[in-house]
Design a protein around this motif. Structure first.
Motif, PDB file in Angstrom:
ATOM      1  N   THR A  88      55.512   3.648  49.511  1.00 22.54           N
ATOM      2  CA  THR A  88      55.604   2.408  48.925  1.00 22.54           C
ATOM      3  C   THR A  88      55.219   1.245  49.794  1.00 22.54           C
ATOM      4  N   ALA A  89      54.497   0.397  50.038  1.00 15.78           N
ATOM      5  CA  ALA A  89      54.417  -0.733  50.897  1.00 15.78           C
ATOM      6  C   ALA A  89      55.340  -1.920  49.955  1.00 15.78           C
ATOM      7  N   GLY A  90      56.150  -2.482  50.811  1.00 11.18           N
ATOM      8  CA  GLY A  90      56.716  -3.885  50.405  1.00 11.18           C
ATOM      9  C   GLY A  90      55.886  -4.960  50.969  1.00 11.18           C
ATOM     10  N   GLY A  91      56.451  -6.222  51.014  1.00 11.11           N
ATOM     11  CA  GLY A  91      55.556  -7.288  51.448  1.00 11.11           C
ATOM     12  C   GLY A  91      55.454  -7.242  53.174  1.00 11.11           C
ATOM     13  N   PHE A  92      56.548  -6.902  53.850  1.00 12.74           N
ATOM     14  CA  PHE A  92      56.575  -6.396  55.347  1.00 12.74           C
ATOM     15  C   PHE A  92      57.435  -5.286  55.497  1.00 12.74           C
ATOM     16  N   THR A  93      57.414  -4.618  54.574  1.00 12.00           N
ATOM     17  CA  THR A  93      58.567  -3.302  54.634  1.00 12.00           C
ATOM     18  C   THR A  93      57.904  -2.211  54.155  1.00 12.00           C
ATOM     19  N   SER A  94      58.296  -0.953  54.826  1.00 15.75           N
ATOM     20  CA  SER A  94      57.570   0.338  54.223  1.00 15.75           C
ATOM     21  C   SER A  94      58.678   1.235  53.711  1.00 15.75           C
ATOM     22  N   PHE A  95      58.494   1.980  52.386  1.00 14.66           N
ATOM     23  CA  PHE A  95      59.176   2.807  51.965  1.00 14.66           C
ATOM     24  C   PHE A  95      58.656   4.256  51.879  1.00 14.66           C
ATOM     25  N   ALA A  96      59.226   5.336  51.974  1.00 16.36           N
ATOM     26  CA  ALA A  96      58.601   6.558  51.832  1.00 16.36           C
ATOM     27  C   ALA A  96      59.725   7.830  51.285  1.00 16.36           C
ATOM     28  N   THR A  97      59.478   8.694  50.946  1.00 18.09           N
ATOM     29  CA  THR A  97      60.297   9.709  50.389  1.00 18.09           C
ATOM     30  C   THR A  97      59.568  11.049  50.949  1.00 18.09           C
ATOM     31  N   ALA A  98      60.869  11.937  51.812  1.00 22.17           N
ATOM     32  CA  ALA A  98      60.329  13.106  52.595  1.00 22.17           C
ATOM     33  C   ALA A  98      60.562  14.311  51.446  1.00 22.17           C
ATOM     34  N   SER A  99      60.104  15.625  51.896  1.00 25.39           N
ATOM     35  CA  SER A  99      60.198  16.686  51.211  1.00 25.39           C
ATOM     36  C   SER A  99      61.650  17.057  50.908  1.00 25.39           C
ATOM     37  N   ASP A 100      62.683  16.507  51.648  1.00 31.66           N
ATOM     38  CA  ASP A 100      63.965  16.957  51.279  1.00 31.66           C
ATOM     39  C   ASP A 100      64.498  15.885  50.190  1.00 31.66           C
ATOM     40  N   GLY A 101      63.814  15.098  49.447  1.00 32.70           N
ATOM     41  CA  GLY A 101      64.239  14.205  48.480  1.00 32.70           C
ATOM     42  C   GLY A 101      64.691  12.912  49.013  1.00 32.70           C
ATOM     43  N   GLN A 102      65.101  12.902  50.482  1.00 34.11           N
ATOM     44  CA  GLN A 102      65.546  11.583  51.168  1.00 34.11           C
ATOM     45  C   GLN A 102      64.662  10.357  51.015  1.00 34.11           C
ATOM     46  N   ARG A 103      65.302   9.228  50.732  1.00 32.98           N
ATOM     47  CA  ARG A 103      64.342   8.114  50.920  1.00 32.98           C
ATOM     48  C   ARG A 103      64.394   7.658  52.298  1.00 32.98           C
ATOM     49  N   TYR A 104      63.194   6.885  52.850  1.00 32.47           N
ATOM     50  CA  TYR A 104      63.218   6.416  54.186  1.00 32.47           C
ATOM     51  C   TYR A 104      62.587   4.978  54.051  1.00 32.47           C
ATOM     52  N   VAL A 105      63.049   4.114  55.106  1.00 30.29           N
ATOM     53  CA  VAL A 105      62.658   2.642  55.231  1.00 30.29           C
ATOM     54  C   VAL A 105      62.285   2.282  56.420  1.00 30.29           C
ATOM     55  N   TRP A 106      61.608   1.352  56.691  1.00 26.01           N
ATOM     56  CA  TRP A 106      61.594   0.775  57.970  1.00 26.01           C
ATOM     57  C   TRP A 106      60.728  -0.922  57.777  1.00 26.01           C
ATOM     58  N   GLY A 133      73.046  -2.868  51.915  1.00 30.16           N
ATOM     59  CA  GLY A 133      74.023  -3.734  52.434  1.00 30.16           C
ATOM     60  C   GLY A 133      73.793  -4.484  53.592  1.00 30.16           C
ATOM     61  N   THR A 134      72.837  -4.018  54.373  1.00 30.86           N
ATOM     62  CA  THR A 134      72.522  -4.959  55.801  1.00 30.86           C
ATOM     63  C   THR A 134      71.493  -5.795  55.569  1.00 30.86           C
ATOM     64  N   THR A 135      71.148  -6.467  56.743  1.00 32.46           N
ATOM     65  CA  THR A 135      70.338  -7.563  56.936  1.00 32.46           C
ATOM     66  C   THR A 135      69.663  -7.210  58.193  1.00 32.46           C
ATOM     67  N   THR A 136      69.603  -6.027  58.807  1.00 32.91           N
ATOM     68  CA  THR A 136      69.132  -5.572  60.060  1.00 32.91           C
ATOM     69  C   THR A 136      67.788  -4.939  59.775  1.00 32.91           C
ATOM     70  N   SER A 137      66.877  -5.281  60.677  1.00 35.69           N
ATOM     71  CA  SER A 137      65.186  -4.667  60.493  1.00 35.69           C
ATOM     72  C   SER A 137      65.180  -3.486  61.326  1.00 35.69           C
ATOM     73  N   ILE A 138      64.595  -2.451  60.949  1.00 33.07           N
ATOM     74  CA  ILE A 138      64.459  -1.326  61.915  1.00 33.07           C
ATOM     75  C   ILE A 138      63.105  -1.044  61.836  1.00 33.07           C
ATOM     76  N   TYR A 139      62.508  -0.442  63.040  1.00 26.71           N
ATOM     77  CA  TYR A 139      60.798  -0.683  63.094  1.00 26.71           C
ATOM     78  C   TYR A 139      60.720   1.033  63.041  1.00 26.71           C
ATOM     79  N   THR A 140      61.431   1.992  62.900  1.00 25.28           N
ATOM     80  CA  THR A 140      60.939   3.371  62.746  1.00 25.28           C
ATOM     81  C   THR A 140      61.732   3.761  61.576  1.00 25.28           C
ATOM     82  N   PRO A 141      61.219   4.921  60.895  1.00 20.04           N
ATOM     83  CA  PRO A 141      61.711   5.332  59.812  1.00 20.04           C
ATOM     84  C   PRO A 141      63.276   5.660  59.740  1.00 20.04           C
ATOM     85  N   ILE A 142      64.026   5.246  58.967  1.00 19.20           N
ATOM     86  CA  ILE A 142      65.702   5.626  58.850  1.00 19.20           C
ATOM     87  C   ILE A 142      65.838   6.071  57.218  1.00 19.20           C
TER      88      ILE A 142
END
Length: 908
Positions: A88-106, A133-142
């Motif tokens: 899923t693409a946000g405005g300037f944010t990316s979301f993804a789901t992995a095969s383990d069911g976990q959601r990731y963001v960057w 709960g954060t306002t910190t940007s991360i540039y690789t999937p977490i």
């Protein structure tokens, strides 16, 4: 990039493109299976489980660990050992789901200094988009630890611009991130004048309109949109240019319906203008009709949309007539019950049961059929009483005074003429509604579901206990429960109650009928549907009620709390009321007055039938069942064990859910999460199907019977015990046309067009009612005749004494036999004790004659030496004893009324 799918991109990146251009950087061996676009970047998912991104990387949305990007696509690899499964693409944010069911963001999560200001000159803030709960940007999937409420997972997510929306597994909608224009929809402050826009960093609940659940959400830059369970579109957030579509140009901090405000300005019924008002909550107009002659009239509705007059709508309304229901006693003397005046569509009341000497009242009849008083009255009718006289005869009526005579006791008729006007099957028991207003039950009784006060199985129909003064109108058999509608408009229940499914406020099994609780304000339940551990009921106000187990949300009140008393099922927006309800094992289904089907509870096997409820999950409120393409409404929707079945508005049968025993009729055992047609001939249509457990038998418009599913006991009627993977035409009894079919767990009851009742399948508990079952392994692959309301002789006395042998039943001849004991010569009274389907009746009087000893030959005719020794002694003793007994008997009879013809009255 693979030749099958060549993705192209156009738009602004260094150079604008006015025609599609091939994206560079994706391997030729990879096919793209999903793509999503953000503000100035794109993200795609390859069939190799790798993500490919390209475009503006100012906010790190490309996921390469930097805020700069190449001029071609780059790959974002999943965590070791995993694959990416969704993006899923946000405005300037990316979301993804992995095969383990976990959601990731960057990407962007705090970039208020990255993008300058918006058109108002205010600081364009991107904060809290991650929702963790954060306002910190991360540039690789977490891992994206979105702070959803405890136990709630995300079933749909949308992010764009500066905020994110999600639908939770609790079917509530949540939002986080920017809330400058109210785009979070929680009623927060709308204040774009602030130097730093408002925002939240963890999910807040969107204030969805009452009675609505959102089934799809879309986040735009400063706006939010959703599709409601009522079929309407909703919007909120920035609306200064009318972009919310609600007929105004203002911001909204809670959802409003797209389409503007509808106002009813005038209603004319049958040419008469009627005043009324609109309920502000439900949006429903209501008014009072004016007097009018019976019949159909037009209702003309004049209305405006956001103040603009619209073409009027014409509806139909019917002014009801009043009919009479009168009574005829048939051949009986006396005055019939008082004639009733009944409003069209209402039901007549059971009158006082008439009495006629020793005749048995067998019911009220109309047009040769028993009348149940549960039929809506649509014309004036006359009901005629039917009577039955039961007699007994002795064969022979006399015998030797020495006893030892075998006497047959024959009833006439051998079975009562009481008919079953309705049949209902449970898993292993069956209920029949008698024409006399009593209920008869047979089969398994381990939980008291036969209602006779015991837990003993019965192999023939036996009467259910009846509350004083009550006749029954309708019967409904659950898995191991029974329900009946009384003439007092109360529902009664008995049988298993470990989860409170009987609705009487306890968890104690009931061996006899007890009244069900009624919610305040409900006049009557018009329908009852028992499931395995919960029960649904439909009130006369169109509201559905539920009670019993609720571990999967099957009560539909948005909780998982079980209830011993009725709770309201949430009515989905778009439906004013429910028209039918059906309870399965752990899910429920209902149809609305809008013709749509709704389901809730467990979706373990896809039995809810909606893409918005994940298979294996559950829904605590009704959600719309998604019909196959080409169908717009449901004629019927029924919940069975862990699967569902329905009939579309085209008359075709659709199925979905669990399929382990071929119950979906699609030719395999693969579960199905969305409704699809069963494999039936294309030319057939159906108006009703009645599945039970994991089998289905249905009657087509041609009269042909089709069956499929579980068949371990031959319940499908096709002559074998093999499961049937797809519907097959069956003819359980050649030469017989069936009008009704009712399936149990492993047995089937059929009523033919002549009213005869047949049964086949499992008979281990006597559920076929033919007096032959009751033992493990007992079954019939061909129909057997149900024994109707049966007479039973329970005892007999001859001159006040029991016979030498007790009555034994001769099934081949339908008679009871006894052996007489010695008695003095003469005519003596006989009293027969008997019962009708377990109900003791008044003893029936007869007479029996003991023939005297034959006269001895004249003296000299037999040589004296022939009457010597023990023979002469016994004759002398016997003659003396008989003389003495006869003298006493004569004296005793001198005070006895010799008439043996006193009338007796059979008990119903």
């Amino acid at each position: 990039m693979g030749h099958e799918q060549e993705w192209a991109a156009w738009g602004r990146y260094i150079y604008d493109r006015t025609t599609p251009t091939l994206v560079v950087g994706i391997p030729n061996t990879v096919n793209i299976i999903s793509i999503s676009t953000g503000a100035q970047f794109s993200i795609s998912l390859g069939d190799n489980g790798v993500i490919y991104t390209w475009g503006n990387n100012t906010h790190g949305a490309l996921g390469n660990g930097t805020t700069t990007g190449p001029l071609s696509a780059i790959s974002v690899n999943p965590p070791a050992g995993l694959r990416w499964t969704s993006i899923t693409a946000g405005g300037f944010t990316s979301f993804a789901t992995a095969s383990d069911g976990q959601r990731y963001v960057w990407g962007a999560n705090n970039n208020n200094n990255k993008n300058g200001t918006d058109a108002t000159g205010a600081d364009a803030s991107i904060k809290g988009v991650y929702g963790d709960g954060t306002t910190t940007s991360i540039y690789t999937p977490i891992v994206n630890n979105i702070q959803m409420p405890a136990g709630v997972s995300i079933i749909q997510l949308s992010s764009n611009g500066w905020h994110t929306l999600a639908i939770g597994s609790d079917h509530k909608t949540y939002a986080w991130g920017s809330d400058t224009y109210g785009e979070n929809g929680d009623g927060g402050t709308i204040d774009p004048s602030q130097p730093i826009y408002s925002y939240v960093t963890t999910p807040v609940e969107v204030l969805v309109p009452a009675g609505v659940t959102f089934i799809s959400v879309t986040a735009s830059y400063y706006n939010s949109f959703a599709i409601g369970s009522d079929g309407n579109t909703y919007s909120w957030g920035r609306g200064n240019n009318g972009q919310l579509g609600d007929g105004a140009s203002v911001n909204r901090n809670t959802p409003v319906r797209v389409g503007g405000v509808i106002e009813i300005t005038k209603v004319t019924i049958g040419g008469q203008v009627t005043s009324g008002s609109i309920n502000a909550v439900s949006g429903i107009w209501s008014g009072i009709t004016l007097p009018h002659a019976p019949g159909d009239v037009d209702v003309v509705v004049e209305w405006t949309l956001t103040g603009i007059p619209q073409p009027s709508e014409t509806l139909k309304y019917r002014y009801l007539d009043t009919f009479t229901v009168s009574f005829n006693l048939g051949e009986a003397p006396g005055s019939p019950p008082v004639t009733q005046s009944v409003l069209e569509g209402s039901k007549a009341a059971w009158p006082t049961t008439p009495v006629w000497n020793d005749k048995l009242f067998t019911g009220w009849y109309a047009d040769g059929k028993p009348y149940t008083f549960n039929e809506p009255v649509t014309q004036s009718i006359t009901l005629t009483a039917r009577w039955e006289e039961i007699k007994f005869t002795l064969d022979p009526p006399s015998g030797t005074y020495a006893g030892g005579t075998t006497v047959a006791i024959t009833p006439d008729p051998k079975q009562s003429s009481i008919q079953f006007s309705q049949i209902s099957t449970g898993w292993n028991h069956t209920l029949g509604l008698g024409s006399n207003g009593r209920i008869y039950a047979w089969g398994k009784n381990d939980s008291g579901q036969l209602g006779d006060g015991s837990t003993n199985n019965h192999v023939v129909p036996m009467v259910v206990n009846t509350p004083a003064g009550v006749k029954y109108r309708q019967v409904v058999a659950g898995p191991n429960t029974s329900f009946a509608l009384g003439s007092d408009n109360h529902w009664y229940a008995w049988g298993a109650n470990t989860s409170g499914q009987l609705g009487n406020g306890t968890t104690t099994n009931q061996l006899t009928p007890v009244a069900i609780s009624m919610p305040t304000g409900v006049g009557a339940y018009t329908q009852i549907s028992p499931g395995e551990n919960h029960t649904l009921a439909l009130g006369d106000d169109g509201t559905a009620y539920a009670w019993g187990a609720n571990t999967n949300g099957q009560l539909g009140n948005n909780t998982t709390i079980s209830s011993l008393s009725p709770v309201k099922v949430q009515i989905p927006a778009g439906a004013f009321q429910f028209t039918s309800v059906s309870a399965g094992s752990s899910h429920s289904i209902a149809t609305g007055d809008n013709g749509l089907a709704y389901a809730w509870g467990s979706n373990q096997y896809g039995q809810i039938g909606s893409v918005f409820i994940t298979v294996g999950d559950r829904s605590q409120v009704p959600v719309e069942v998604q019909l196959p393409v080409g169908l717009s409404k449901s004629k019927q929707a029924t919940a069975s064990a862990n699967w569902s079945i329905g009939i579309g508005d085209n008359g075709r049968i659709i199925t979905w859910g669990y399929n382990g025993q071929n119950q979906l009729g699609n030719g395999n055992t693969v579960n199905q999460s969305l409704p699809a047609e069963a494999q039936l001939p294309a030319s057939l249509t159906f108006t009703s199907v009645k599945p039970k457990a994991n089998s289905t038998i249905a009657i087509a418009n041609t009269g042909q019977i089709y069956a499929w599913g579980a068949n371990t006991a031959g319940q499908l009627g096709n002559g074998n015990q093999n499961n049937q993977p797809s519907p097959v035409a069956v003819n359980p009894k050649p030469g017989t046309t069936f009008a009704q079919l009712h399936t149990g767990y492993n047995h089937t009851i059929g009523v033919d067009t002549s009213g005869n009742i047949w049964a086949w399948g499992d008979n281990a508990s006597g559920q076929l009612g033919d007096n032959q079952g009751g033992s493990p392994g007992n079954l019939s692959l061909t129909p057997v005749s149900l024994i109707p309301v049966r007479l039973n002789i329970t005892g007999i006395t001859i001159d006040g004494l029991a016979p030498q042998t007790s009555p034994t039943y001769d099934a081949a001849n339908g008679v009871w036999k006894i052996t007489t004991r010695p008695h003095s010569a003469g005519t003596v009274p006989v009293s027969i004790a008997w019962s009708l389907a377990g109900v003791t009746q008044p003893n029936y009087p007869l007479i029996y004659t003991y023939e005297p000893p034959r006269t001895l030959p004249k003296a000299g005719s037999i040589p004296l030496h022939r009457l010597t020794g023990i023979t002469l002694l016994l004759a002398s003793v016997l003659a003396s004893g008989l003389y003495s007994h006869q003298t006493r008997l004569t004296k005793r009879r001198s005070t006895r009324n010799k008439s043996q013809s006193n009338p007796v009255r059979a008990q119903q």
